[in-house]
Design a protein around this motif. Sequence first.
Motif, short mmCIF file in Angstrom:
data_model
loop_
_atom_site.label_atom_id
_atom_site.label_comp_id
_atom_site.label_asym_id
_atom_site.label_seq_id
_atom_site.Cartn_x
_atom_site.Cartn_y
_atom_site.Cartn_z
N GLY A 1 17.23 36.31 -23.21
CA GLY A 1 15.78 36.18 -23.19
C GLY A 1 15.11 37.25 -22.35
N GLU A 2 15.68 37.50 -21.18
CA GLU A 2 15.14 38.54 -20.30
C GLU A 2 15.25 39.92 -20.97
N ARG A 3 16.41 40.19 -21.59
CA ARG A 3 16.60 41.48 -22.28
C ARG A 3 15.58 41.63 -23.41
N CYS A 4 15.37 40.59 -24.18
CA CYS A 4 14.41 40.65 -25.28
C CYS A 4 12.99 40.90 -24.77
N GLU A 5 12.65 40.27 -23.67
CA GLU A 5 11.32 40.45 -23.09
C GLU A 5 11.10 41.91 -22.68
N VAL A 6 12.09 42.50 -22.03
CA VAL A 6 11.98 43.89 -21.61
C VAL A 6 11.89 44.82 -22.83
N ILE A 7 12.73 44.57 -23.82
CA ILE A 7 12.73 45.41 -25.02
C ILE A 7 11.41 45.27 -25.77
N ASN A 8 10.87 44.07 -25.84
CA ASN A 8 9.58 43.89 -26.53
C ASN A 8 8.48 44.71 -25.86
N ALA A 9 8.49 44.78 -24.53
CA ALA A 9 7.51 45.60 -23.83
C ALA A 9 7.71 47.08 -24.15
N LEU A 10 8.96 47.51 -24.24
CA LEU A 10 9.25 48.90 -24.61
C LEU A 10 8.79 49.20 -26.03
#
Length: 174
Positions: free
Chosen positions: A70-79
């Motif tokens: 979930g944390e990885r997806c959140e960071v990638i979505n911002a990118l």
Amino acid sequence: MKFEHDNMVGVHLAVSLVNLESSGSWGAEALERALQEHGIRRSRVTGSAGAEIRAWSRRLRPVFEAGSQGERCEVINALLADGAGSVYLTTHDDLRPHLHFAPDGQDVQSRVKAVTAGAVAIFTMEAEGERLGVCALDSCRTAFVDTSRSGRRAYCCARCANTDAVRRHRMKRR
């Protein structure tokens, strides 16, 4: 799980940028070499473009350090929100059809942002949110992409794994 080389270029570029920044090796020549090695065409980097790519590399690091899917997806979505333009399918230079996340005419920093954001998103999806990490050796912390069969890689290289194993063995013997 088998990962195709064509889909990995942007992920490996992201790793290179993150590690270039964290190793203290950042410089115009090193950056241009990394971009050329990963197929970023017309990759002449000016001072402001280099500074923007360096800031982007700092934003990429949390993708590898994320503690959960979930944390990885959140960071990638911002990118993706900040870096990926309009996605389109293309063929060129005798390559198979593949995705581009930014038009070739865009400046180099926009292309770097687009290709790294798009690639880590696709890789994360294909790897079910896993297989991106940083070396488990406390004194290293080099980012890596795990393309091993088992998907259980914890170290950036065998040297770091051996160093940590020796350390653990010596601690146990005390």
